[in-house]
Each structure stands twice: as C-alpha cells, then as structure tokens.
Design a protein around this motif. Structure first.
Motif, PDB file in Angstrom:
ATOM      1  N   SER A  85     -14.654   0.325   6.076  1.00 47.32           N
ATOM      2  CA  SER A  85     -14.792   1.714   5.604  1.00 47.32           C
ATOM      3  C   SER A  85     -14.544   1.815   4.106  1.00 47.32           C
ATOM      4  O   SER A  85     -15.109   2.675   3.433  1.00 47.32           O
ATOM      5  CB  SER A  85     -13.824   2.622   6.370  1.00 47.32           C
ATOM      6  OG  SER A  85     -12.472   2.324   6.030  1.00 47.32           O
ATOM      7  N   TRP A  86     -13.688   0.933   3.576  1.00 48.65           N
ATOM      8  CA  TRP A  86     -13.449   0.904   2.131  1.00 48.65           C
ATOM      9  C   TRP A  86     -14.532   0.148   1.376  1.00 48.65           C
ATOM     10  O   TRP A  86     -14.547   0.150   0.158  1.00 48.65           O
ATOM     11  CB  TRP A  86     -12.101   0.232   1.834  1.00 48.65           C
ATOM     12  CG  TRP A  86     -10.912   1.023   2.241  1.00 48.65           C
ATOM     13  CD1 TRP A  86     -10.868   2.320   2.654  1.00 48.65           C
ATOM     14  CD2 TRP A  86      -9.553   0.546   2.265  1.00 48.65           C
ATOM     15  NE1 TRP A  86      -9.587   2.688   2.952  1.00 48.65           N
ATOM     16  CE2 TRP A  86      -8.755   1.630   2.717  1.00 48.65           C
ATOM     17  CE3 TRP A  86      -8.950  -0.663   1.967  1.00 48.65           C
ATOM     18  CZ2 TRP A  86      -7.375   1.521   2.872  1.00 48.65           C
ATOM     19  CZ3 TRP A  86      -7.576  -0.778   2.114  1.00 48.65           C
ATOM     20  CH2 TRP A  86      -6.798   0.304   2.566  1.00 48.65           C
ATOM     21  N   LYS A  87     -15.418  -0.545   2.126  1.00 47.89           N
ATOM     22  CA  LYS A  87     -16.459  -1.393   1.522  1.00 47.89           C
ATOM     23  C   LYS A  87     -15.824  -2.431   0.591  1.00 47.89           C
ATOM     24  O   LYS A  87     -16.220  -2.611  -0.556  1.00 47.89           O
ATOM     25  CB  LYS A  87     -17.473  -0.545   0.757  1.00 47.89           C
ATOM     26  CG  LYS A  87     -18.175   0.496   1.619  1.00 47.89           C
ATOM     27  CD  LYS A  87     -19.133   1.345   0.819  1.00 47.89           C
ATOM     28  CE  LYS A  87     -19.802   2.403   1.703  1.00 47.89           C
ATOM     29  NZ  LYS A  87     -20.719   3.267   0.951  1.00 47.89           N
TER      30      LYS A  87
ATOM     31  N   VAL B 127      -6.287   6.362   7.685  1.00 48.80           N
ATOM     32  CA  VAL B 127      -6.377   5.152   8.493  1.00 48.80           C
ATOM     33  C   VAL B 127      -5.700   5.424   9.830  1.00 48.80           C
ATOM     34  O   VAL B 127      -4.560   5.910   9.879  1.00 48.80           O
ATOM     35  CB  VAL B 127      -5.697   3.951   7.798  1.00 48.80           C
ATOM     36  CG1 VAL B 127      -5.716   2.721   8.699  1.00 48.80           C
ATOM     37  CG2 VAL B 127      -6.376   3.658   6.469  1.00 48.80           C
ATOM     38  N   ALA B 128      -6.389   5.119  10.906  1.00 52.56           N
ATOM     39  CA  ALA B 128      -5.846   5.277  12.255  1.00 52.56           C
ATOM     40  C   ALA B 128      -5.159   3.979  12.667  1.00 52.56           C
ATOM     41  O   ALA B 128      -5.833   2.990  12.970  1.00 52.56           O
ATOM     42  CB  ALA B 128      -6.956   5.658  13.237  1.00 52.56           C
TER      43      ALA B 128
ATOM     44  N   ILE C  88       0.847  -1.190   0.000  1.00 59.04           N
ATOM     45  CA  ILE C  88       0.000   0.000   0.000  1.00 59.04           C
ATOM     46  C   ILE C  88       0.882   1.240   0.000  1.00 59.04           C
ATOM     47  O   ILE C  88       2.079   1.170   0.288  1.00 59.04           O
ATOM     48  CB  ILE C  88      -0.950   0.031   1.220  1.00 59.04           C
ATOM     49  CG1 ILE C  88      -0.128   0.119   2.521  1.00 59.04           C
ATOM     50  CG2 ILE C  88      -1.858  -1.191   1.232  1.00 59.04           C
ATOM     51  CD1 ILE C  88      -0.979   0.291   3.762  1.00 59.04           C
ATOM     52  N   GLN C  89       0.267   2.374  -0.316  1.00 62.48           N
ATOM     53  CA  GLN C  89       0.957   3.654  -0.185  1.00 62.48           C
ATOM     54  C   GLN C  89       0.465   4.317   1.092  1.00 62.48           C
ATOM     55  O   GLN C  89      -0.700   4.680   1.204  1.00 62.48           O
ATOM     56  CB  GLN C  89       0.692   4.565  -1.384  1.00 62.48           C
ATOM     57  CG  GLN C  89       1.422   5.910  -1.284  1.00 62.48           C
ATOM     58  CD  GLN C  89       1.147   6.810  -2.473  1.00 62.48           C
ATOM     59  OE1 GLN C  89       0.778   6.342  -3.537  1.00 62.48           O
ATOM     60  NE2 GLN C  89       1.305   8.115  -2.279  1.00 62.48           N
ATOM     61  N   ALA C  90       1.350   4.437   2.067  1.00 66.17           N
ATOM     62  CA  ALA C  90       1.014   5.056   3.350  1.00 66.17           C
ATOM     63  C   ALA C  90       1.799   6.347   3.479  1.00 66.17           C
ATOM     64  O   ALA C  90       3.027   6.316   3.608  1.00 66.17           O
ATOM     65  CB  ALA C  90       1.324   4.123   4.508  1.00 66.17           C
ATOM     66  N   GLY C  91       1.105   7.470   3.409  1.00 69.29           N
ATOM     67  CA  GLY C  91       1.800   8.752   3.408  1.00 69.29           C
ATOM     68  C   GLY C  91       2.649   8.885   2.157  1.00 69.29           C
ATOM     69  O   GLY C  91       2.161   8.743   1.035  1.00 69.29           O
TER      70      GLY C  91
ATOM     71  N   VAL D  55      -3.797   6.569   3.375  1.00 70.69           N
ATOM     72  CA  VAL D  55      -3.478   5.321   2.698  1.00 70.69           C
ATOM     73  C   VAL D  55      -4.166   5.301   1.341  1.00 70.69           C
ATOM     74  O   VAL D  55      -5.366   5.566   1.243  1.00 70.69           O
ATOM     75  CB  VAL D  55      -3.914   4.103   3.535  1.00 70.69           C
ATOM     76  CG1 VAL D  55      -3.726   2.816   2.749  1.00 70.69           C
ATOM     77  CG2 VAL D  55      -3.122   4.047   4.829  1.00 70.69           C
ATOM     78  N   THR D  56      -3.393   4.992   0.300  1.00 69.18           N
ATOM     79  CA  THR D  56      -3.915   4.899  -1.058  1.00 69.18           C
ATOM     80  C   THR D  56      -3.741   3.477  -1.561  1.00 69.18           C
ATOM     81  O   THR D  56      -2.653   2.898  -1.448  1.00 69.18           O
ATOM     82  CB  THR D  56      -3.182   5.869  -1.999  1.00 69.18           C
ATOM     83  OG1 THR D  56      -3.332   7.204  -1.519  1.00 69.18           O
ATOM     84  CG2 THR D  56      -3.745   5.783  -3.413  1.00 69.18           C
ATOM     85  N   VAL D  57      -4.815   2.908  -2.103  1.00 79.05           N
ATOM     86  CA  VAL D  57      -4.757   1.563  -2.682  1.00 79.05           C
ATOM     87  C   VAL D  57      -5.414   1.600  -4.056  1.00 79.05           C
ATOM     88  O   VAL D  57      -6.271   2.440  -4.347  1.00 79.05           O
ATOM     89  CB  VAL D  57      -5.475   0.533  -1.788  1.00 79.05           C
ATOM     90  CG1 VAL D  57      -4.746   0.363  -0.473  1.00 79.05           C
ATOM     91  CG2 VAL D  57      -6.919   0.921  -1.533  1.00 79.05           C
TER      92      VAL D  57
END
Length: 321
Positions: free
Chosen positions: A161-163, A139-140, A65-68, A126-128
């Motif tokens: 939350s992303w369903k 995302v916490a 994933i891309q986190a920050g 977070v980007t997916v």
C-alpha cells in the motif's frame, strides 16, 4: 515466514479463482509504457545508502515507526509476511483500550506449522519518513500474544500500500511521497544488541550457601577460578553476608543528606496524568503484590493528589517472572 492474516478472508476456492482470473487478465492485456514519465521520481539505491553500515552483514531490516502517539522501536520489515502484526506486550504498553480491537477469525500459520489466533485487529495511524518526504496511513494490525524479539511486524499488505522498495543490503525502505522519494533506514545496532543478548555465559556458575541455618540464602561464583581462590572468595562472602539485602526490610535506604534523586523536568511544563491502563489478570496480580511489599516496608506511600500519575511498566525477566 508467517502466512494468513487479513488476506485469509479471500481464501475460499471461489475467491481464489476470481483473483486468479483478475491477475491473468492484467498480465495479458496490461500495456507497458515505452517511456517512463519524467514527473515520476525514480527509486533506487546507491553506494552512499550503504556507507553508514557495517559490511558484510546478514542483518534483518529493523526500523522505528510512529504508531499513533508513540515512537515504536524494534519493528521488523518482512517481505515474506502476509500480515501486519502488533505483539500484545507492545499493545499494552501503548495503553490502547481493548474495546478498539475488532474481532477477527484470521488464522496465522508460522514456520513449522505453528498456529496463532489473534486477539483482534486494531487500526493505527502509522507515519514513516522525515518531513516533508513522509507518509501517514492507517495500518490494520493483528494483535498476537506470543513471544517475539520485536514489537511489531510490517508485512506485505502495508509495504504494497505504501508502494515501497526494500533493500536488505542497504537496510533501507524507500517510497514515493508528494514531495519526492522518502526513506526509512534500518537500525543495525538493534540487530547487534539482539545477538549479544543471545550469547552464552563464558563460564558456568555454582551456588554457594552463605548461611548454614538459612540454606536459601545463596550467591553464585564462577567455576573457572583456581580452587584456592574460590575457597578464599567463599570464606570472604560468608564473613560479610550482612551486606546482602535478602528482603525489602534489609534495605534501610539512603539519607537525603548523602544523595537525593530528582526528575530533571522544566518547571514551565504542567504535570501529566496518564490514562489508567488495564492489565491482564496475571499482570494485575503481580502489580498488586509488588505494591503491597513496597507499602509494608515503607518504600512508597499512598497519595491523594492526581496531578502527576504514571502507569506501571511491566518487564518480563529472563526467568519468566
């Protein structure tokens, strides 16, 4: 399975009763549409989705994933996890300021009843997915300092939350976006690498002293070879013990006329000075000791031009150091 986390804030008896009444009310009064809306895309999996995988398998769903501002590898997608977790070594490598940690009294309970108290909560964007079928949401993460084969875990809070719809058979996550159905594929190679790392050696090794006057100078040889071969090999190693580098002083270096290492970077890009990273006290002592050793033998020297600076990357060895 990990239980607890941020959802534990509603774990009081009164809160659970209120939540139960809400769920029952939805189950009793919620209407089910007779026909699905045409403008809602359908999320499903096909044989084509599993074509790239090796079957049969029982691999876990591990993604990137891309986190920050970072591409984070070895992220476990776990439907049985009630919290989103970021492990502390990954938190440190990302160079996140500890002041961003929000204190929490959340308690995590893992398999076997072991408990862990997080350092705090850090919120990351977070980007997916692939452009344009991608989503970006905050995302916490609960930051936890314990041993793990993964850098982070995506649990039910974020998956809901992303369903998302996950398939461990297809090693894939699918979700709805404004431009259709996005997907995030698992990396089966990560599971294979992890399994290979856990394989035991094919034979036991024994220590062989190379210098009787200095018994700490040893090497290891296998025990499956013929005794005559082992004796010949031991004699050869003792006769050539001068090729071993027992300390930094024994490493004389290589002349630049033989080999020179250069960074293959484009001269059109300016150098980058990384933000100073703060290490834990234990790691800070290790860094200082290693730098001292390298300075004493002349491997490195102090410079005073901060055009290009990179933080030290700490990697724990198999022996725990």
């Amino acid at each position: 399975m990990i239980i607890g986390g941020t959802i534990a804030t509603r774990s009081s008896k009164k809160a659970r009763k209120t939540y139960l009444r809400t769920v029952q009310n939805i189950q009793l009064t919620g209407s089910i549409p007779k026909m699905s809306r045409i403008d809602n895309p359908f999320i499903g999996f096909s044989k084509e989705d599993a074509r790239r995988l090796h079957h049969p398998h029982d691999d876990v769903l591990v993604v990137t994933i891309q986190a920050g501002d970072y591409n984070m590898h070895r992220v476990l997608v776990d439907n049985g996890n009630s919290a989103d977790i970021l492990y502390y070594p990954a938190f440190q490598q990302m160079g996140i300021d500890r002041e961003r940690l929000v204190p929490t009294n959340a308690l995590l309970v893992g398999f076997g009843g072991t408990r862990a108290f997080p350092f705090g909560v850090v919120t990351l964007a977070v980007t997916v997915g692939d452009y344009q079928q991608q989503i970006t949401k905050n995302v916490a993460f609960l930051v936890v300092d314990c041993s793990s084969a993964y850098n982070a875990i995506i649990g039910r809070p974020t998956l809901n939350s992303w369903k998302t719809v996950t398939s461990t058979y297809h090693l894939m996550v699918k979700f709805l976006t404004d431009y259709g159905v996005g997907e995030l594929r698992g990396d089966q190679a990560m599971n294979i690498e992890e399994q290979q790392a856990a394989i035991e050696p094919v034979e036991r090794l024994e220590d062989v002293p190379l210098d009787e006057s200095q018994p700490e100078r040893t090497t290891k040889i296998g025990t499956l070879a013929d005794p005559t071969v082992r004796q010949t090999l031991t004699t050869f190693l003792k006769e050539n013990r001068d090729v071993y580098a027992w300390s930094h002083d024994d490493m004389l270096g290589i002349s630049p006329s033989i080999m020179v290492h250069r960074l293959n970077v484009s001269p059109s890009f300016p150098p980058v000075c990384q933000k100073n990273r703060v290490f834990a006290l234990e790691r800070d002592r290790v860094v200082a000791e290693e730098v001292r050793k390298l300075l004493e033998v002349g491997f490195i020297r102090e410079v005073y031009y901060p055009d290009w600076l990179a933080n030290v990357v700490m990697v724990k060895k198999s022996n725990g150091k």
